[in-house]
Enzyme design. Structure first.
Site, PDB file in Angstrom:
ATOM      1  N   GLY A  69       0.971  -1.362   0.052  1.00 42.55           N
ATOM      2  CA  GLY A  69       0.188   0.074   0.101  1.00 42.55           C
ATOM      3  C   GLY A  69       0.796   1.161   0.176  1.00 42.55           C
ATOM      4  O   GLY A  69       2.072   1.102  -0.249  1.00 42.55           O
ATOM      5  N   THR A  70       0.283   2.310   0.136  1.00 37.30           N
ATOM      6  CA  THR A  70       1.234   3.518  -0.044  1.00 37.30           C
ATOM      7  C   THR A  70       2.008   3.571   1.459  1.00 37.30           C
ATOM      8  O   THR A  70       3.204   4.051   1.176  1.00 37.30           O
ATOM      9  CB  THR A  70      -0.013   4.901   0.513  1.00 37.30           C
ATOM     10  OG1 THR A  70      -1.179   4.431  -0.003  1.00 37.30           O
ATOM     11  CG2 THR A  70       0.462   6.175   0.036  1.00 37.30           C
ATOM     12  N   ASP A 186     -11.239   5.421   5.713  1.00 34.37           N
ATOM     13  CA  ASP A 186     -10.805   4.930   4.530  1.00 34.37           C
ATOM     14  C   ASP A 186     -11.369   3.400   4.468  1.00 34.37           C
ATOM     15  O   ASP A 186     -10.816   2.417   4.109  1.00 34.37           O
ATOM     16  CB  ASP A 186      -9.255   4.794   4.258  1.00 34.37           C
ATOM     17  CG  ASP A 186      -8.538   4.309   2.988  1.00 34.37           C
ATOM     18  OD1 ASP A 186      -9.413   4.586   2.186  1.00 34.37           O
ATOM     19  OD2 ASP A 186      -7.370   3.905   2.833  1.00 34.37           O
TER      20      ASP A 186
HETATM   21  N1  LIG Z   1      -3.327  -8.604   8.785  1.00 31.60           N
HETATM   22  C1  LIG Z   1      -3.013  -8.815   7.857  1.00 31.60           C
HETATM   23  N2  LIG Z   1      -3.306 -10.040   7.370  1.00 31.60           N
HETATM   24  C2  LIG Z   1      -3.310 -10.400   6.012  1.00 31.60           C
HETATM   25  N3  LIG Z   1      -3.195  -9.624   4.968  1.00 31.60           N
HETATM   26  C3  LIG Z   1      -3.068  -8.125   5.365  1.00 31.60           C
HETATM   27  C4  LIG Z   1      -2.928  -7.925   6.648  1.00 31.60           C
HETATM   28  N4  LIG Z   1      -3.054  -6.541   6.765  1.00 31.60           N
HETATM   29  C5  LIG Z   1      -2.704  -5.905   5.661  1.00 31.60           C
HETATM   30  N5  LIG Z   1      -2.760  -6.881   4.726  1.00 31.60           N
HETATM   31  C6  LIG Z   1      -2.733  -6.914   3.354  1.00 31.60           C
HETATM   32  O1  LIG Z   1      -1.840  -5.912   2.929  1.00 31.60           O
HETATM   33  C7  LIG Z   1      -2.318  -4.913   2.132  1.00 31.60           C
HETATM   34  C8  LIG Z   1      -1.882  -3.627   2.412  1.00 31.60           C
HETATM   35  O2  LIG Z   1      -2.231  -3.436   3.958  1.00 31.60           O
HETATM   36  P1  LIG Z   1      -2.593  -1.929   4.531  1.00 31.60           P
HETATM   37  O3  LIG Z   1      -4.082  -1.311   3.822  1.00 31.60           O
HETATM   38  O4  LIG Z   1      -2.503  -1.968   5.956  1.00 31.60           O
HETATM   39  O5  LIG Z   1      -1.610  -1.108   3.747  1.00 31.60           O
HETATM   40  P2  LIG Z   1      -1.524   0.930   3.492  1.00 31.60           P
HETATM   41  O6  LIG Z   1      -0.050   1.013   3.089  1.00 31.60           O
HETATM   42  O7  LIG Z   1      -2.036   1.431   4.609  1.00 31.60           O
HETATM   43  O8  LIG Z   1      -2.650   0.643   2.334  1.00 31.60           O
HETATM   44  P3  LIG Z   1      -3.397   1.934   1.648  1.00 31.60           P
HETATM   45  O9  LIG Z   1      -2.374   2.407   0.521  1.00 31.60           O
HETATM   46  O10 LIG Z   1      -4.548   1.301   1.387  1.00 31.60           O
HETATM   47  O11 LIG Z   1      -3.262   2.912   2.748  1.00 31.60           O
HETATM   48  C9  LIG Z   1      -4.175  -5.162   2.439  1.00 31.60           C
HETATM   49  O12 LIG Z   1      -4.807  -4.574   1.256  1.00 31.60           O
HETATM   50  C10 LIG Z   1      -3.851  -6.597   2.526  1.00 31.60           C
HETATM   51  O13 LIG Z   1      -4.137  -7.198   1.308  1.00 31.60           O
END
Ligand SMILES: Nc1ncnc2c1ncn2[C@@H]1O[C@H](COP(=O)(O)OP(=O)(O)OP(=O)(O)O)[C@@H](O)[C@H]1O
Length: 390
Positions: A69-70, A186
């Site tokens: 993700g970001t 979000d």
């Molecule tokens: N606890 C978990 N168990 C399994 N997969 C996970 C878990 N946490 C996150 N993921 C996977 O990782 C991806 C990215 O996680 P997350 O949304 O927390 O990251 P982010 O960088 O905050 O994303 P965004 O760009 O949407 O803000 C999720 O869409 C999911 O597929």
């Protein structure tokens, strides 16, 4: 402006098959288990560079990348001490993402601390640490997101009984957060994870033109949890003007009217429609088209909201009264995309065969333009769609 009509950035899920991942799992006898990999530079986006099978501190062995993700990458790791699989969000080594991660850790701790009745509808944090300038957030390992699941099923909608189960749990999580004065901001299918990866393959009643039977996957268990609290805020905290991922963004955010708890309920409404139809309700990347789509599905934007729109948003209206549509459209394709949408009730009736009337009524309460008229999470949980399933 966001240009393409495609809905998604690429999501990486299960980029290593489960059997391969197993092969990386070691036990106490494996040589070099405490060794650290050589120091390497991060990639140019500040992501941690790793190889599968390496250690992330002596405690964790990296089994695969689950998501990106970001904020960073999420790795599946084997926790040698707790002897369990965990998901570790390895945050980019950039100051703003490090600070945001510290806020996410506070929110995760706060959610866990207050979960006295053990409902555990939000992902559980195990611990966190700072490794080579990357904040690492260790959480329980969950299954695929609802978006991953839809995608693997070629965007075949979920049956309404399952949508009811997902909707109920989602609203329970949101109600729990709102009771704690937290706004997620979000909510989207990517941030709702199935607890288990297990699924069953069932025949799809629809056959293709060659009269071949199709199959689709259904999760074995409907249990879900919310993730990604990186944009969560307390209601009394300063709010940035733009929040939420485009398709799930509430009208008050686009119009610059300020936002609060109801913006989460708008997102829930969009998510429920998507689970029933298989496709994002508002597949758009720009404000005017987005507002036109909302009007097409939900009727005219209330006058007082137009009158109070901030100066950036008031340019979407003619003489401060009517949406500048289709005159202001950027292309014919855009006009067609809006025209293709139907009224909310028709959309629901197109995709859902039973509980249609109560589902359409629930959605019209969640997708009210005026935030103060929108259902709260607790109101929604009391709606007949959940209370008197048919
Ligand atoms: N606890 C978990 N168990 C399994 N997969 C996970 C878990 N946490 C996150 N993921 C996977 O990782 C991806 C990215 O996680 P997350 O949304 O927390 O990251 P982010 O960088 O905050 O994303 P965004 O760009 O949407 O803000 C999720 O869409 C999911 O597929």
């Amino acid at each position: 402006m966001e240009y393409s009509r495609t809905r998604k950035r690429a999501r990486l899920a299960w980029d290593v098959a489960p059997q391969e991942r197993e092969a990386f799992r070691d036990d106490a006898a494996t040589a070099g288990r405490g060794a650290s990999p050589p120091l390497r530079d991060d990639d140019r986006d500040g992501h941690y560079v790793f190889d599968l099978g390496e250690n992330l501190t002596p405690r964790y062995k990296i089994l695969g990348k689950i998501g990106e993700g970001t904020f960073g990458r999420v790795l599946e790791c084997w926790d040698r001490e707790a002897r369990e699989h965990v998901a570790i969000k390895v945050v980019r080594s950039i100051r703003k993402y490090r600070s945001a991660a510290m806020i996410e850790i506070d929110v995760l701790d706060y959610l866990a601390k207050n979960d006295t009745n053990g409902s555990r509808r939000c992902v559980q944090i195990r611990r966190w640490f700072d490794y080579r300038n990357h904040i690492c957030i260790v959480c329980e390992k969950l299954g695929p997101s609802l978006y991953d699941f839809l995608k693997r099923n070629k965007y075949c909608p979920f049956p309404v009984e399952l949508v009811r189960e997902f909707g109920r749990q989602l609203l329970e999580s949101v109600a729990y957060m709102h009771d704690l004065r937290l706004i997620h901001t979000d909510l989207k299918p990517e941030n709702i994870l199935l607890v288990s990866s297990e699924y069953v393959k069932v025949p799809n009643n629809k056959r293709n033109i060659l009269d071949e039977m199709h199959f689709r996957c259904l999760p074995k268990s409907s249990a879900i949890k919310l993730i990604d609290f990186g944009s969560t805020v307390f209601d009394n905290q300063e709010h940035s003007s733009i929040v939420s991922t485009r398709h799930y963004r509430a009208p008050e955010i686009i119009l610059g009217l300020g936002w609060s708890f109801p913006c989460d309920l708008w997102s829930v409404g969009c998510i429920i429609v998507e689970l029933c139809s298989g496709e994002a309700l508002f597949q758009t990347h720009e404000n005017l088209e987005h507002l036109a789509m909302m009007e097409r599905v939900l009727g005219p934007i209330p006058e007082h909201m137009i009158r109070n729109a901030n100066c950036l948003a008031s340019k979407y209206f003619r003489r401060g009264a009517r949406l500048n549509w289709p005159e202001g459209a950027v292309s014919r394709e855009s006009i067609r995309a809006v025209r293709k949408l139907g009224r909310l009730k028709d959309l629901v009736y197109r995709y859902v065969d039973h509980s249609r009337a109560s589902l359409a009524d629930l959605l019209s309460g969640l997708l009210k333009f005026e935030p103060s008229e929108r259902l709260t999470a607790r109101d929604a949980l009391n709606h007949p769609f959940f209370r008197n399933p048919t």
